[in-house]
Design an enzyme around this catalytic site. Structure first.
Site, PDB file in Angstrom:
ATOM      1  CG  ASP A   1      -0.341  -0.145   2.515  1.00  0.00           C
ATOM      2  OD1 ASP A   1       0.904  -0.251   2.578  1.00  0.00           O
ATOM      3  OD2 ASP A   1      -1.077  -0.155   3.528  1.00  0.00           O
ATOM      4  CB  SER A   2       4.559   1.777   0.140  1.00  0.00           C
ATOM      5  OG  SER A   2       4.873   0.613  -0.595  1.00  0.00           O
TER       6      SER A   2
ATOM      7  CD  GLU B   1       7.258  -0.605   7.762  1.00  0.00           C
ATOM      8  OE1 GLU B   1       6.281  -1.296   7.388  1.00  0.00           O
ATOM      9  OE2 GLU B   1       7.461   0.554   7.350  1.00  0.00           O
TER      10      GLU B   1
HETATM   11  O1  KIV Z   1       3.587  -1.237   1.612  1.00  0.00           O
HETATM   12  C1  KIV Z   1       4.772  -1.562   1.746  1.00  0.00           C
HETATM   13  O2  KIV Z   1       5.671  -1.172   0.991  1.00  0.00           O
HETATM   14  C2  KIV Z   1       5.104  -2.444   2.859  1.00  0.00           C
HETATM   15  C3  KIV Z   1       6.551  -2.721   3.101  1.00  0.00           C
HETATM   16  C4  KIV Z   1       7.151  -1.600   3.842  1.00  0.00           C
HETATM   17  C5  KIV Z   1       6.750  -4.008   3.808  1.00  0.00           C
HETATM   18  O3  KIV Z   1       4.254  -2.907   3.542  1.00  0.00           O
END
Ligand code: KIV
Length: 291
Positions: free
Chosen positions: A71-72, A208
């Site tokens: 979701d990043s 994380e």
């Molecule tokens: O959404 C993302 O990129 C993540 C990673 C930081 C593990 O959840």
């Protein structure tokens, strides 16, 4: 650490793929079972984020084990200031684009903000949508209040990856994007949650931004692989945001990111070269022209 424990073995000596059980898959497609086999054989797992078709095609040709439609994507690709702006439509659209280029790589997609908190029918509809879009597993942040649903999703045939420590969808409650588990109370809660997620059926767990000692404790205490980001070297695998490891954003370099390229420079130099060729009329040339 007990030097006789499997984890101690992982720290002391990493066997080469040639030495390990031939049943352990070191080829490009990883299955859920092979995640566990990798942990048992002390073979680290690599995961990178992937949000679109062209990077999926590039990553399909690499040795990386697993792609995460994180979701990043809301921040990296859409310019939002947090992941809470990723919704189901966004996650499904990007998962579809990735799955059309991933060439068999194992794809995990994030359950977006609150999608798993709206009751079982709505959550299952969201899971179904993501799997039909091409996800081979979903990742769910946090344990509290999610365990029953995780059990149900796994029993329904969809693998679930857990996510503990800094869970960015909860940044409002956590007081920002900061390292979690520095004090013993929070550390104990993360440790307990990891065990609960493993018991609920998660096949792997992202850790994380937690101190390395806590990540090692979690890794040793659960039978499922841990995949760290900002969690030190003692986890069973590592994940990074693709754009961070390529250094596409020149001004973003958090401590836990190792930059493996100069993406910002490559793009600028290539596009500036194109621009120079256009204004000097060196592009297109005969080779790029239909006569
Ligand atoms: O959404 C993302 O990129 C993540 C990673 C930081 C593990 O959840």
């Amino acid at each position: 650490m007990d030097i006789g424990s499997p984890m101690a073995y992982c720290f002391v000596r990493r066997p080469s793929p040639m030495e390990v059980d031939p049943e352990v898959n070191m080829t490009r497609t990883l299955s859920v079972q092979e995640f566990a086999a990798r942990k048992a054989a002390c073979l680290p797992i690599s995961m990178v984020t992937c949000y679109d078709h062209w990077s999926a095609r590039l990553l399909a040709a690499t040795d990386v084990d697993c792609l995460l439609v994180g979701d990043s994507v809301a921040m990296v690709m859409h310019g939002h200031d947090s992941t809470i702006h990723a919704d189901l439509d966004m996650m499904a659209l990007h998962t579809e684009a990735v799955s059309r280029g991933a060439g068999g790589k194992f794809i995990v997609t994030d359950m977006p903000f609150l999608a798993h908190r709206a009751g079982t029918p709505a959550a299952m509809a969201a899971v179904g949508r993501l799997v039909q879009a091409g996800a081979m597993a979903v990742k769910i942040e946090g344990a509290a209040g999610n365990l029953e649903l995780i059990r149900h999703i796994v029993e329904s045939g969809v693998p679930v990856m857990g996510h503990l420590g800094l869970t960015p969808q909860s940044h409002l409650v956590l007081g920002g994007h900061r390292v979690q588990g520095r004090d013993e109370q929070v550390a104990a809660s993360i440790l307990a949650s990891a065990g609960q997620l493993a018991s609920a059926g998660c096949f792997a767990l992202v850790l994380e931004c937690v101190p390395d000692t806590l990540a090692e404790r979690v890794t040793q205490s659960v039978g499922i692989p841990t995949i760290g980001i900002g969690a030190g070297s003692g986890t069973d695998g590592q994940v990074l945001v693709l754009h961070d490891l390529l250094a596409v954003n020149e001004t973003f370099h958090p401590r836990f990111v190792r930059q493996y390229g100069e993406g910002h420079r490559w793009v600028r130099e290539a596009v500036d070269a194109f621009h120079r060729d256009v204004v000097s009329r060196r592009f297109p040339g005969p080779a790029e022209t239909f006569s």
